[in-house]
Scaffold this active site. Sequence first.
Site, PDB file in Angstrom:
ATOM      1  N   TYR A   1       0.819  -1.220   0.000  1.00  0.00           N
ATOM      2  CA  TYR A   1       0.000   0.000   0.000  1.00  0.00           C
ATOM      3  C   TYR A   1       0.849   1.264   0.000  1.00  0.00           C
ATOM      4  CZ  TYR A   1      -3.281   3.573   1.442  1.00  0.00           C
ATOM      5  OH  TYR A   1      -4.045   4.717   1.494  1.00  0.00           O
TER       6      TYR A   1
ATOM      7  N   TRP B   1       1.088   5.675  -1.667  1.00  0.00           N
ATOM      8  CA  TRP B   1       0.784   6.674  -2.692  1.00  0.00           C
ATOM      9  C   TRP B   1       1.849   6.764  -3.770  1.00  0.00           C
ATOM     10  CZ3 TRP B   1      -2.169  11.563  -3.177  1.00  0.00           C
ATOM     11  CH2 TRP B   1      -3.446  11.454  -2.606  1.00  0.00           C
TER      12      TRP B   1
HETATM   13  N1  LIG Z   1      -1.836   8.458  12.420  1.00  0.00           N
HETATM   14  C1  LIG Z   1      -2.256   8.532  11.166  1.00  0.00           C
HETATM   15  N2  LIG Z   1      -1.729   7.707  10.238  1.00  0.00           N
HETATM   16  C2  LIG Z   1      -2.119   7.789   8.962  1.00  0.00           C
HETATM   17  C3  LIG Z   1      -3.115   8.710   8.563  1.00  0.00           C
HETATM   18  C4  LIG Z   1      -3.678   9.556   9.559  1.00  0.00           C
HETATM   19  O1  LIG Z   1      -4.578  10.375   9.272  1.00  0.00           O
HETATM   20  N3  LIG Z   1      -3.208   9.448  10.841  1.00  0.00           N
HETATM   21  N4  LIG Z   1      -3.509   8.762   7.255  1.00  0.00           N
HETATM   22  C5  LIG Z   1      -3.369   7.548   6.476  1.00  0.00           C
HETATM   23  C6  LIG Z   1      -3.585   7.784   5.045  1.00  0.00           C
HETATM   24  S1  LIG Z   1      -5.109   8.450   4.640  1.00  0.00           S
HETATM   25  C7  LIG Z   1      -2.710   7.421   4.086  1.00  0.00           C
HETATM   26  S2  LIG Z   1      -3.183   7.549   2.438  1.00  0.00           S
HETATM   27  C8  LIG Z   1      -1.404   6.853   4.413  1.00  0.00           C
HETATM   28  C9  LIG Z   1      -0.280   7.294   3.472  1.00  0.00           C
HETATM   29  O2  LIG Z   1       0.777   6.408   3.566  1.00  0.00           O
HETATM   30  P1  LIG Z   1       1.808   6.199   2.374  1.00  0.00           P
HETATM   31  O3  LIG Z   1       1.112   6.287   1.069  1.00  0.00           O
HETATM   32  O4  LIG Z   1       2.569   4.967   2.653  1.00  0.00           O
HETATM   33  O5  LIG Z   1       2.734   7.471   2.561  1.00  0.00           O
HETATM   34  P2  LIG Z   1       3.796   8.139   1.593  1.00  0.00           P
HETATM   35  O6  LIG Z   1       4.705   8.923   2.445  1.00  0.00           O
HETATM   36  O7  LIG Z   1       3.090   8.876   0.501  1.00  0.00           O
HETATM   37  O8  LIG Z   1       4.563   6.886   1.010  1.00  0.00           O
HETATM   38  C10 LIG Z   1       4.919   6.727  -0.300  1.00  0.00           C
HETATM   39  C11 LIG Z   1       6.289   6.103  -0.365  1.00  0.00           C
HETATM   40  O9  LIG Z   1       6.600   5.843  -1.719  1.00  0.00           O
HETATM   41  C12 LIG Z   1       7.925   6.269  -2.004  1.00  0.00           C
HETATM   42  N5  LIG Z   1       7.974   6.591  -3.430  1.00  0.00           N
HETATM   43  C13 LIG Z   1       7.636   7.750  -4.034  1.00  0.00           C
HETATM   44  N6  LIG Z   1       7.794   7.654  -5.358  1.00  0.00           N
HETATM   45  C14 LIG Z   1       8.222   6.394  -5.611  1.00  0.00           C
HETATM   46  C15 LIG Z   1       8.565   5.682  -6.808  1.00  0.00           C
HETATM   47  O10 LIG Z   1       8.457   6.216  -7.892  1.00  0.00           O
HETATM   48  N7  LIG Z   1       8.971   4.389  -6.695  1.00  0.00           N
HETATM   49  C16 LIG Z   1       9.060   3.773  -5.489  1.00  0.00           C
HETATM   50  N8  LIG Z   1       9.463   2.510  -5.456  1.00  0.00           N
HETATM   51  N9  LIG Z   1       8.764   4.431  -4.338  1.00  0.00           N
HETATM   52  C17 LIG Z   1       8.341   5.710  -4.396  1.00  0.00           C
HETATM   53  C18 LIG Z   1       8.132   7.449  -1.076  1.00  0.00           C
HETATM   54  O11 LIG Z   1       9.492   7.675  -0.830  1.00  0.00           O
HETATM   55  C19 LIG Z   1       7.367   7.021   0.176  1.00  0.00           C
HETATM   56  O12 LIG Z   1       8.183   6.323   1.077  1.00  0.00           O
HETATM   57  O13 LIG Z   1      -1.058   7.186   5.755  1.00  0.00           O
HETATM   58  C20 LIG Z   1      -2.065   6.783   6.682  1.00  0.00           C
HETATM   59  N10 LIG Z   1      -1.570   6.951   8.046  1.00  0.00           N
HETATM   60  N1  LIG Z   2      -1.318  18.723   2.348  1.00  0.00           N
HETATM   61  C1  LIG Z   2      -1.757  17.462   2.320  1.00  0.00           C
HETATM   62  N2  LIG Z   2      -2.998  17.184   1.857  1.00  0.00           N
HETATM   63  C2  LIG Z   2      -3.461  15.912   1.864  1.00  0.00           C
HETATM   64  C3  LIG Z   2      -2.644  14.828   2.295  1.00  0.00           C
HETATM   65  C4  LIG Z   2      -1.346  15.152   2.789  1.00  0.00           C
HETATM   66  O1  LIG Z   2      -0.591  14.265   3.221  1.00  0.00           O
HETATM   67  N3  LIG Z   2      -0.948  16.456   2.794  1.00  0.00           N
HETATM   68  N4  LIG Z   2      -3.121  13.540   2.253  1.00  0.00           N
HETATM   69  C5  LIG Z   2      -4.255  13.248   1.369  1.00  0.00           C
HETATM   70  C6  LIG Z   2      -4.874  11.964   1.760  1.00  0.00           C
HETATM   71  S1  LIG Z   2      -4.097  10.520   1.351  1.00  0.00           S
HETATM   72  C7  LIG Z   2      -6.065  11.890   2.382  1.00  0.00           C
HETATM   73  S2  LIG Z   2      -6.759  10.373   2.736  1.00  0.00           S
HETATM   74  C8  LIG Z   2      -6.792  13.095   2.763  1.00  0.00           C
HETATM   75  C9  LIG Z   2      -7.318  12.933   4.188  1.00  0.00           C
HETATM   76  O2  LIG Z   2      -8.282  13.851   4.454  1.00  0.00           O
HETATM   77  P1  LIG Z   2      -8.903  13.894   5.934  1.00  0.00           P
HETATM   78  O3  LIG Z   2      -8.931  12.552   6.501  1.00  0.00           O
HETATM   79  O4  LIG Z   2     -10.192  14.607   5.844  1.00  0.00           O
HETATM   80  O5  LIG Z   2      -7.810  14.840   6.642  1.00  0.00           O
HETATM   81  P2  LIG Z   2      -7.223  14.988   8.113  1.00  0.00           P
HETATM   82  O6  LIG Z   2      -6.248  16.099   7.994  1.00  0.00           O
HETATM   83  O7  LIG Z   2      -6.765  13.699   8.649  1.00  0.00           O
HETATM   84  O8  LIG Z   2      -8.449  15.441   8.994  1.00  0.00           O
HETATM   85  C10 LIG Z   2      -9.182  16.620   8.732  1.00  0.00           C
HETATM   86  C11 LIG Z   2      -9.636  17.245  10.026  1.00  0.00           C
HETATM   87  O9  LIG Z   2     -10.567  16.407  10.704  1.00  0.00           O
HETATM   88  C12 LIG Z   2     -10.626  16.858  12.059  1.00  0.00           C
HETATM   89  N5  LIG Z   2     -11.047  15.749  12.930  1.00  0.00           N
HETATM   90  C13 LIG Z   2     -10.290  14.747  13.393  1.00  0.00           C
HETATM   91  N6  LIG Z   2     -11.015  13.915  14.182  1.00  0.00           N
HETATM   92  C14 LIG Z   2     -12.269  14.400  14.209  1.00  0.00           C
HETATM   93  C15 LIG Z   2     -13.491  13.981  14.835  1.00  0.00           C
HETATM   94  O10 LIG Z   2     -13.571  12.976  15.540  1.00  0.00           O
HETATM   95  N7  LIG Z   2     -14.597  14.734  14.606  1.00  0.00           N
HETATM   96  C16 LIG Z   2     -14.563  15.852  13.829  1.00  0.00           C
HETATM   97  N8  LIG Z   2     -15.705  16.486  13.618  1.00  0.00           N
HETATM   98  N9  LIG Z   2     -13.418  16.273  13.247  1.00  0.00           N
HETATM   99  C17 LIG Z   2     -12.298  15.560  13.417  1.00  0.00           C
HETATM  100  C18 LIG Z   2      -9.224  17.329  12.392  1.00  0.00           C
HETATM  101  O11 LIG Z   2      -9.273  18.551  13.092  1.00  0.00           O
HETATM  102  C19 LIG Z   2      -8.532  17.432  11.036  1.00  0.00           C
HETATM  103  O12 LIG Z   2      -7.881  18.661  10.834  1.00  0.00           O
HETATM  104  O13 LIG Z   2      -5.956  14.237   2.699  1.00  0.00           O
HETATM  105  C20 LIG Z   2      -5.293  14.350   1.441  1.00  0.00           C
HETATM  106  N10 LIG Z   2      -4.709  15.661   1.389  1.00  0.00           N
HETATM  107 MO   LIG Z   3      -5.154   8.746   2.339  1.00  0.00          MO
END
Ligand SMILES: Nc1nc2c(c(=O)[nH]1)N[C@H]1C(S)=C(S)[C@@H](COP(=O)(O)OP(=O)(O)OC[C@H]3O[C@@H](n4cnc5c(=O)[nH]c(N)nc54)[C@H](O)[C@@H]3O)O[C@H]1N2
Ligand SMILES: Nc1nc2c(c(=O)[nH]1)N[C@H]1C(S)=C(S)[C@@H](COP(=O)(O)OP(=O)(O)OC[C@H]3O[C@@H](n4cnc5c(=O)[nH]c(N)nc54)[C@H](O)[C@@H]3O)O[C@H]1N2
Ligand SMILES: [Mo]
Length: 768
Positions: free
Chosen positions: A109, A111
């Site tokens: 998994y 991005w």
């Molecule tokens: N506590 C907490 N944890 C969370 C979340 C949260 O809200 N709270 N959010 C979750 C969510 S929504 C998501 S989507 C995940 C994201 O988790 P990930 O998608 O695992 O996070 P990234 O840092 O985007 O990881 C992408 C990796 O791919 C590598 N990469 C980039 N380009 C390439 C390439 O071209 N080739 C190869 N082989 N590698 C490459 C980068 O160096 C990086 O290490 O995290 C989750 N974790």
């Molecule tokens: N700049 C930037 N943008 C991103 C990403 C990134 O890594 N960087 N990641 C992308 C990805 S993979 C994803 S999945 C999306 C995720 O998008 P989201 O999951 O919507 O984003 P978060 O920043 O985790 O949370 C948004 C807000 O929810 C509020 N929140 C947390 N818990 C609760 C709760 O229990 N109740 C309520 N009402 N509010 C709460 C927090 O204050 C937080 O700021 O973002 C995307 N956009």
């Molecule tokens: Mo995500």
Amino acid sequence: MTEIKPHAAHWGYFDAVVEDGRITGTRPFSRDPFPGTLIDGIPDIVHAPSRIDRPYVREGWLRGERRGSTRGGDRFVPVSWDKATRLVADEVRRVRTEHGDASVFGGSYGWSSAGRFHHARSQLQRFLGLGGGFTSQVTNYSYGAGMTLMPHVLGTNDVVQGPVTDWRSIIGNARLMLCFGGLPLKNGLVTAGGGGTHEYVPMMKAAAEAGLRFVNISPFRGDAADFLKAQWVPIRPGGDAAMVLAMIQAILAEGLEDRDFLARCTVGWEKLRAYVTGEADGVAKTPEWAAPLCEVPAEVIRALALEAARTPTMVTATWSIQRAEHGEQPWWALVGLASVLGGIGKPGQGIAFGYGSINGMGTSRRELPSVNMPATRNPVGISIPVARVTELLERPGEVMRYNGRDIQLPDTRMVFWSGGNPFHHHQDLNRLARALRLADTVVVSEPWWTSIARHADIVLPATTTLERNDIASSSRDRFVRAMHQAVPPQGQARNDHDAYADIADALGYRDRFTEQRDEGAWLRHMYDRFRRACAAMGEEVPDFDRFWAEGHIEFALPNEDFVQFADFARDPEAAPLNTPSGKVELYSETIAGFGDEGVPGHAVWKAPREWLGGDTSRFPLHLLSDQPPVRLHSQLDPSRGAAARKIQAREPIRMNPADAAARGLAAGDIVRVFNDRGACLGGVVLTEDMRPGVVSMSTGAWWDPQETELGPLCVHGNPNVLTQDVGTSPLGQGCAAHSCLVQVEVWKGPLPAVTVHAPPPIAGDVVP
Ligand SMILES: Nc1nc2c(c(=O)[nH]1)N[C@H]1C(S)=C(S)[C@@H](COP(=O)(O)OP(=O)(O)OC[C@H]3O[C@@H](n4cnc5c(=O)[nH]c(N)nc54)[C@H](O)[C@@H]3O)O[C@H]1N2
Ligand SMILES: Nc1nc2c(c(=O)[nH]1)N[C@H]1C(S)=C(S)[C@@H](COP(=O)(O)OP(=O)(O)OC[C@H]3O[C@@H](n4cnc5c(=O)[nH]c(N)nc54)[C@H](O)[C@@H]3O)O[C@H]1N2
Ligand SMILES: [Mo]
């Protein structure tokens, strides 16, 4: 000599400025009305000291250590590509022969980067699929619980991932927008797969100018931009389902529910109504009942409910609120609220999840094909819900419940990761690190020495997108972008496709893997498929050579605003939903039939185990770990923009001044944030915009664990050492990172250096 190369990242399209073989700058895409600043970090990361310069093998693994050996502390031995290729091929063959194909875990998994051909996970899964198969992962960390639930309730996931009702339709028709989790500006910086335009801010500004009233229901006032002039309802984290059920009750008590919509378009309303009124369990879910749970005053809950019932309203929630224990429930309750309001399928009204979560939600786009890599088959039919990876490693042979099914967990021996970072995305990292030791061999393809690369046995250095040609295309965007190679591969980095082609060669299936195409031939092949699919829909696009020379394609805007579920709401018999009843399932016989503990057939209030309404005696603060404003997850962490936001090189922790005062903390202090699962350092930022009792630390600081007297400490500030690793419920088994309690205290010791942006210790001479 200066060259300009069209390119794309998840952070937007851009032109790379190249001087003497190095990227020296980036310029935003000319058609982007609101480009973000994340593209500024690209030169820093392409040429970062943390780039992996060549293949490596962990010293202990080379000595023969397999299952049970320590990963993450060893030195790395430089090897030739030939050697690395042979080691991977021999080990895959051994594991497949001795343990079976399901013992190879290739969920991988993550991005990775924009670009559809060199998409890391697609390449890896193609390589593993053609080689006999692998254990995979389903759903995602973003909205895993929601995307499992919604097909049962609304018959589709579009309501989560789009297309959803256009912003233009909201602006033209709604007068009130209830935003659970707000509409955080920072999340609109990103489009999965890359985006030509950032329309998130312009659309919100247009909505505010049109007089739409916004309500930001979130623990953080900053989740709504100042220009929205939103009413702030500082809800207690995890309390959303209680508030929403109480809104339904308040509407019902005034007889304002849309009886026509409920009768024509939903099933199970009588069951949800009986629960809400208390007929079913003796507890009426009134605003007075909800107030002590969600800590929103009863008058506020009632007033918002009645206003919504009398006003054209769009209801939305961020993906974050389902990333919590019982995360399915607030979303299901919100579908109940939207049904009671009767706006589903009406222009600008109804419900959709994620307007505040990512760029491209609600951006107008015609339904047209995207460029993509043809899928390959995986002969091993086992997939785990993505966020249960530690359990996969810990519990071979045991059964896991997911979405009404029993999944028998295989005995994982070999782990492949490419394009994702589990030591970024997963919860309870100390537990994950222990579980990963149970595998025999971990192979990672990475451009950088991220935490997952440091926990690998065999490390394959990957190129970044700037070192290869590709095509960016996203289903949320109306542009397609040519990504021109800008610089040569750095060090000995190679494209994943080429590395896997050589390993496949050693295993006897190179031609099946490559189909005898190289990068250039693949790009033409994918583009031509796309062009034919467009033609079938009557859409002319230029041929490959013209597209490549011009750098992008732009599709015209649609003539009409898209309104999700419009046909259904007009005539549910003629255009039924894809649910068993064809209607909105406020009660689902299917889910009730699963018989899972805590997941009855309709939305309910379930208190999380970890939240401020429970036992807070030892850990009295609720930790939110949100998406970082200056990075995409762990990507870009080595950039100057990310460094500038840190405090003494530590990830900021945002807190209310009252919580800081109670602990003798001042702005800028370094603190230890801890609970029974782990500890990390953070730098204090004070703001009244944070609800008291709640702290937040963005994800993405690279994990930098160091041993201290008090146990392992991430000296950099990765909040996933603190979060709990439990599924949302047996239904969705999603990531529940947001249900997390911690304590914070001042850090008194000397400040340990952050070491994770430099390569790990390297041992000895190159092994040819
Ligand atoms: N506590 C907490 N944890 C969370 C979340 C949260 O809200 N709270 N959010 C979750 C969510 S929504 C998501 S989507 C995940 C994201 O988790 P990930 O998608 O695992 O996070 P990234 O840092 O985007 O990881 C992408 C990796 O791919 C590598 N990469 C980039 N380009 C390439 C390439 O071209 N080739 C190869 N082989 N590698 C490459 C980068 O160096 C990086 O290490 O995290 C989750 N974790
Ligand atoms: N700049 C930037 N943008 C991103 C990403 C990134 O890594 N960087 N990641 C992308 C990805 S993979 C994803 S999945 C999306 C995720 O998008 P989201 O999951 O919507 O984003 P978060 O920043 O985790 O949370 C948004 C807000 O929810 C509020 N929140 C947390 N818990 C609760 C709760 O229990 N109740 C309520 N009402 N509010 C709460 C927090 O204050 C937080 O700021 O973002 C995307 N956009
Ligand atoms: Mo995500």
